[in-house]
Scaffold this active site. Structure first.
Site, PDB file in Angstrom:
ATOM      1  N   GLU A 206     -15.749  10.416 -23.281  1.00  0.00           N
ATOM      2  CA  GLU A 206     -15.968   9.824 -21.958  1.00  0.00           C
ATOM      3  C   GLU A 206     -14.721   9.988 -21.126  1.00  0.00           C
ATOM      4  OE1 GLU A 206     -16.818   5.781 -23.140  1.00  0.00           O
ATOM      5  OE2 GLU A 206     -14.747   5.187 -22.775  1.00  0.00           O
ATOM      6  N   GLU A 294     -19.378  -2.100 -23.498  1.00  0.00           N
ATOM      7  CA  GLU A 294     -20.253  -2.531 -24.584  1.00  0.00           C
ATOM      8  C   GLU A 294     -20.666  -3.965 -24.331  1.00  0.00           C
ATOM      9  OE1 GLU A 294     -17.915  -2.217 -28.138  1.00  0.00           O
ATOM     10  OE2 GLU A 294     -16.906  -4.109 -27.776  1.00  0.00           O
ATOM     11  N   ASN A 296     -21.111  -7.617 -26.229  1.00  0.00           N
ATOM     12  CA  ASN A 296     -20.871  -8.425 -27.421  1.00  0.00           C
ATOM     13  C   ASN A 296     -21.961  -9.482 -27.498  1.00  0.00           C
ATOM     14  OD1 ASN A 296     -18.576  -6.987 -28.118  1.00  0.00           O
ATOM     15  ND2 ASN A 296     -17.323  -8.230 -26.738  1.00  0.00           N
TER      16      ASN A 296
END
Lengths: 497, 168, 533
Positions: A206, A294, A296
């Site tokens: 990325e 992301e 969690n």
């Protein structure tokens, strides 16, 4: 009028230390009985002491006990707990655990297993995020097959790029590449590292975000489709990809960005059928472009800063949602007020590469006072071992302004007495008191960049004198056995002339 | 009166002496002598020296005095200079036979680096086995002992490359 | 306790004159002490440096606890002997503090004749040992001596054996001894460290052997190096004659400190104690109080007021036997019974002294004698009154008290008065003298008169003629010189007949240290009632 029935009669906390205590605090407030599992090394800890019931679990190394799904589910059943709160770490993000809990006829206080699983895979989560309209860092969607493929993607998105293990975390299997050659080499290394660390060698690529800030959105969702966000937390002060200082709100985020980030986070939660508390982690570049990192699927270590700026007890909301109740507020009800900062006090030598420290904690005194919250799970005399994460406590301060919160944090850190293993308390004081931190000019490379100006300051000559005197007056080597008898001591160094 | 090497946070040690007597104590930093005292204040101490004073919280852990003062934690180590000299082994260039006997095992060879306390040879004498250890860190010069060969009391079993006269 | 009232007028001419005189004496004392301690040829210091050896004073600095007092004993021993070639009698002795313990230290000085022992060295060393024995003080010997000064062996050899005899007896008494060998210990000298409980040798400079390499060569033809013959490693690892080998003097001194620190600290004699208090009256005024003329009387209470805590003194029997002041006071917080002369001893004064000493002995109070005495009163009236009987009683009781006795020659200490007031032979634990002190069998004028008459009589008898006035003048001068010299303070201290000449203003501290030292020995209180004599 009688009190409403509690959400649960009894909840098992499948965790230890400060987070277990913190969860139990809410349980107690809500009239819910608490049970806890413990390994022998934690037998004398405050979490075991404060729980209504404690069930011994075993394993070697000790951490394996807290990862043992069968033992924990059995423990919950044995004491008649209705639900299990996993806290964070350990089994909190293991879909298999959530499934086992549900299969045993108990309530898992957390999101559905499918959401955990979906968000647990870095590549899949990114797919889902894109589908939900969440901006992601440009990069490969699939795991890279070859160096050629990596270079092709890198050329498209522009250098520098980041090669990242799919199953990674904690910085393992990560490589920054500034050229095609570095990209090829990095892929091989990152893959090998990921393979050995996680048993999964998949790596994707990325865009490497410069001067990145780590900013995350706290979301809450119930099973009635209500999804809200509680604003952001900035967690850019990190060492070895682990957060050290967190704050809410971020000094960098304006209301517009906040709303936009919040909306995307909620969209993602909806997309995966999320319930309970979750955190959508984003990376924000210096132009306030934000990209999804992301999600969690658990309570976050740094959740207290959000609690202090929103007045919402996140654990209480988790319990409500788990009990099948709706959230007790809507997005409009959520008002951010003031600033909160959290620091993580670790048993580690921040001045020597953050080496973990162990040993007996002889003396513990935490600060108190207005705007100060301390979440900890230690007692005097406790042995800080290498078996678990070396976090001793979280210090959270609140202020009407960021300056006030910082001011209080500085004082709180100065008043924190932890005598035993070396801790990062003094280091945190230096970080929080750093002019660049005070100015809000922070990013994930902050500690590295300001290494020089963050080193420990030598004691002044006066301090030195007092410290040496204090040591001499207390160490048994300077025993009274060797004291000069009176009146000779008073006579001093008299000599006949 | 006691003298110790006292080091703050691993810094260069100071030679600190303390003369106690009654309520008064005198601290010696090298040649300067300062009046010092301490008093209990709740669970803490008030330390006074040379007209300065501060509150400290303090714990002694073996050679370490852990002090919380001036809003920081200080790790002050207290070591006996004489003891420190002992810890560095006998500094001898040779390892000699403490009794007559036979070498039954030789674990080092010429040119090998050894550390203080490292077994180099095992000898047998009067049915007892004894480890011959290196008296200091160094490099093996010559191994005189040979497995199966006997030697008299005081025989040199291993010699180390002599220390240069650095730092003398 | 009541404070004494001083009658001193510090603005008077007499005070000023006395002060000038006594300051000069003090100045002279300081100068002589300084020279004795430090004045050595540069060559001697160079030799030390060459051998990596420290001066005696540097060794003491490393040995003793900093910031603690050191009572140097007999610092001017041998100052009038051997033409001044053996300053300090080649050895430093004193009481100091090591790791909190009071210790008698002896330290040989190799900057003078290689540290050779003179007769007075032996006397000074034995005196230090006596002090250790009487006061139960452990001993540390820093040994650095080339052995006996052979040209004077006759005065050394026999008496010198007492050094080793004492060591053996001290060992049996439980008085610890440590020897640090910093130079060669040859022949008899080899026993000094070897008879210690613990001995340490410094490598390369310290040796122990019965005979050094040259003597071995001469006697047996054997060629052997000093190091192999009696060096530190041989004597510790092979012979076991010594216990520790160290690589430097500093290391040795550190080890001595460590070992002394390991000794258990015995309890001190239980005496009346209170918080020390400085004298109300300035001790510096002593210079103006002590008359420049030795014959001039002064009130001993003025001296007491400038020595004792708070100048407080409870006088005993103040209106009886007024030529002797008796009473109780504290010095550095420790109680003492003081007897100070205020004139010649009469029967009543002697009787008062006897009664007072019995009181103090029973109560376990150490005695302090402040001497300014020319003797007992003479004359038919006093003989008829049995003054000798009173004197004998005073001596009998004084000799047999069990409490520590301390003496200071404040001025004159002559005749039987010296005995009665615990002169040297009467075993005071410590005896100090002021630089104005005089001590002899009688006063100088009496002595000159008496001796001159004896000489004239003998001339008449032997030569059958009366000496001419010139001859008489010569005899008088000769006798006067002899008396003047032998009764003077420097002669007394040179011969180790005191434990040191001290500046008047150092009296309080000297006594404080002496008292503190003496309390290391237990006081056995004498049973029996007090006789009102």
């Amino acid at each position: 009028m009688s009190q409403p029935a509690p959400l649960f009669s009894k909840v098992l906390v499948a965790n230890r230390g400060e987070i277990a205590l913190r969860i139990m605090r809410t349980l107690r407030r809500l009239g819910i009985a608490s049970a806890i599992v413990y390994h022998d090394v934690d037998r004398d800890g405050p979490a075991v002491r404060d729980a209504d019931e404690a069930i011994r679990i075993s394993g070697e190394p000790p951490v394996s006990a807290y990862l043992d799904i069968a033992q924990i589910v059995a423990a919950a059943k044995s004491v008649g707990a209705e639900a299990i709160h996993p806290g964070f770490g350990f089994l909190s993000e293991k879909a298999a655990f959530a499934e086992a809990v549900i299969a045993a006829g108990l309530v898992f206080i957390g999101p559905p297993p499918a959401a955990i699983r979906a968000m647990g895979d870095k590549i899949e989560s990114k797919h889902l995020a894109r589908k939900a309209g969440v901006t992601t860092v440009p990069g490969s969607l699939e795991a890279l097959e070859s160096g050629d493929e990596a270079v092709a993607v890198a050329d498209k998105i522009g250098y520098p790029v980041l090669l990242k293990a799919s199953a990674g975390g904690g910085g393992k299997g990560m490589r920054i590449a500034n050229s095609a050659q570095e990209c090829r080499d990095g892929l091989i290394r990152a893959s090998a590292e990921a393979k050995s660390a996680f048993g999964d060698g998949r790596v994707f690529i990325e865009k490497y975000v410069e001067e990145p800030r780590h900013i995350e959105i706290q979301v809450l969702a119930d099973s009635f489709g209500n999804v809200v966000h509680l604003g952001e937390r900035e967690c850019s002060i990190q060492r070895r990809y682990q957060k050290v200082v967190e704050e809410a709100p971020s000094p960098f985020i304006d209301a517009e960005t906040r709303a936009s980030m919040g909306e995307q986070a909620c969209a993602l939660a909806r997309a995966v059928g999320y319930t309970s508390a979750g955190t959508v982690e984003m990376v924000v570049d210096k132009h306030r472009n934000f990209y999804f990192l992301e999600m969690n699927t658990r309570l976050q270590v740094e959740h207290p800063v959000t609690e202090m700026t929103t007045g919402i007890d996140i654990v209480e909301q988790q319990l409500r949602v788990a009990a099948g109740k709706a959230l007790s507020f809507t997005q409009q009800d959520i008002k951010l007020k003031g600033n909160a900062i959290e620091v993580r006090i670790y048993a580690e030598d921040a001045d020597s590469g953050y080496l973990p420290a162990t040993g007996k904690l002889f003396k513990v005194r935490f600060p108190s006072g207005e705007g100060i919250r301390v979440d900890h799970g230690v007692v005097e005399g406790q042995e800080i071992g290498a078996a678990f994460d070396p976090m001793i406590a979280k210090l959270i301060t609140y202020g009407a302004s960021r300056e006030e919160a910082i001011e209080r944090m500085c004082r709180a850190l100065e008043e924190t007495i932890l005598l035993g293993p070396i801790t990062n308390t003094d280091f945190l004081r230096r970080v929080v008191g750093h002019p660049e931190f005070k100015a809000g000019r922070i990013h994930t490379g902050f500690l590295e960049l300001h290494k020089e100006s963050l080193i420990a300051i030598d004691p002044t000559p006066e301090q030195k004198k007092l410290l040496l005197a204090a040591a001499a007056l207390s160490h048994p080597d300077f025993d009274f056995r060797f004291a000069t008898p009176e009146p000779l001591a008073t006579m001093g160094d008299w000599r006949t002339r | 009166m006691t003298f110790r090497d006292v080091s703050i946070n691993g810094d260069v040690p100071h030679n600190v002496g303390l003369t106690r007597g009654g309520k008064r104590s005198r601290i010696w930093f090298g040649a300067s002598c300062l009046e010092a005292a301490r008093a209990t204040v709740g669970q803490n101490w008030e330390v006074e020296v040379d007209g300065l004073s501060t509150h400290v919280s303090l714990v002694v852990d073996k050679d370490m005095v852990l002090i919380h003062a001036f809003g920081r934690t200080w790790r002050v180590s207290v070591t006996d200079p004489a003891e420190r000299a002992l810890r560095t082994g006998d500094q001898s260039d040779v390892a000699k036979a403490p009794m007559p006997g036979v070498a039954i095992s030789v674990m080092v060879s010429s040119g090998q680096a050894v550390i203080d306390g490292q077994p180099m040879v095992i000898i047998e004498s009067m049915k007892m086995q004894t480890e011959i250890i290196a008296g200091r860190d160094g490099i093996v010069d010559t191994v005189h002992a040979r497995v199966g060969e006997s030697f008299p009391l005081g025989a040199t079993l291993v010699s180390l490359v002599p220390l240069t006269t650095e730092g003398s | 306790m009541q404070r004494l009232h001083s009658h001193v007028i510090s603005t008077s001419d007499a005070f000023r004159e006395n002060r000038a005189h006594n300051l000069k004496l003090a100045e002279q004392l300081h100068q002589r002490l300084h020279d004795a301690r430090y004045k050595r040829p540069q060559r001697a210091f160079d030799l030390l440096a060459e051998r990596n050896k420290l001066t005696v004073r540097a060794r003491l600095d490393l040995l003793l606890d900093p910031g603690t007092p050191f009572l140097e004993l007999s610092p001017l021993a041998a100052c009038e002997a051997y033409d001044g070639t053996a300053p300090q009698a080649v050895i430093v002795t004193g009481i100091g503090v090591i790791n909190g313990r009071e210790v008698v230290v002896t330290a040989g000085d190799s900057t003078i004749k290689g540290g050779s022992w003179y007769p007075l060295t032996i006397k000074k060393l034995i005196r230090a040992m006596d002090i250790a024995i009487e006061n139960r003080l452990p001993m540390v010997h820093l040994i650095d001596s080339g052995g006996a000064y052979l040209p004077l062996q006759d005065d050394i050899y026999s008496m010198g054996g007492a050094v080793y005899y004492n060591q053996c007896r001290m060992s049996a008494m439980g008085i610890q001894q440590i020897g640090l060998v910093l130079g060669p210990c040859t022949a008899g000298g080899a026993y000094l460290p070897t008879l210690c409980d613990i001995s340490i040798i410094v490598r390369k400079t310290g040796f122990i052997f019965l005979a050094g390499p040259p003597l071995v060569k001469a006697a047996t033809g054997q060629d052997v190096s000093a190091e192999d013959l009696g060096g530190a490693d041989m004597q510790t690892a092979v012979s076991g004659v010594a216990d520790y080998a160290v690589s430097s003097e500093q290391e040795g001194l550190t080890l001595v400190r460590e070992l002394v620190g390991n000794w258990s600290r015995g309890p001190k004699a239980d005496t009346d104690r209170r918080t020390p208090e400085l004298p109300y009256y300035d001790p510096l005024e002593l210079y103006g109080i002590i008359p420049r003329d030795t014959k001039r009387q002064f009130d001993m209470r003025e001296v007491i007021a400038r020595i004792v805590d708070g100048s407080r003194f409870t006088e005993f029997k103040p209106s009886y036997g007024e030529t002797l002041v008796t009473g109780w006071a504290f010095i550095w917080g420790m109680k003492v019974g003081i007897l100070g002369n205020n004139g010649v001893l009469f029967t009543d004064a002697a009787n008062k002294a006897t009664q007072f000493m019995q009181l103090c002995d029973r109560d376990g109070i150490p005695l302090l004698f402040l001497h300014n005495v020319t003797g007992f009163m003479v004359g038919q009236e006093y003989e008829r009154g049995g003054i000798t009987k009173s004197g004998a009683r005073m001596l009998m009781v004084q000799a047999n008290v069990t409490v520590p006795k301390l003496s200071v020659f404040v001025n004159a200490s002559q005749g039987a008065g010296n005995y009665a007031m615990t002169g040297r032979a009467w075993r005071p634990r410590f005896l100090f003298a002021w630089p104005n002190a005089r001590s002899a069998i009688m006063g100088p004028e009496q002595a000159v008169t008496t001796l001159t008459e004896v000489r004239i009589a003998s001339m008449r008898r032997e030569q059958g003629r009366t000496p001419t006035p010139e001859e008489i003048q010569e005899i008088t001068a000769d006798v006067g010189d002899y008396f003047d010299r032998t009764s003077g303070p420097y002669h007394i201290t040179s011969e180790v007949r005191d434990d040191g000449l001290i500046d008047m203003v150092d009296t309080r501290n000297s006594l404080g240290m002496a008292l503190s030292a003496s309390l290391n020995a237990p006081i056995f209180r004498a049973p029996g009632g007090i006789l009102r004599i």
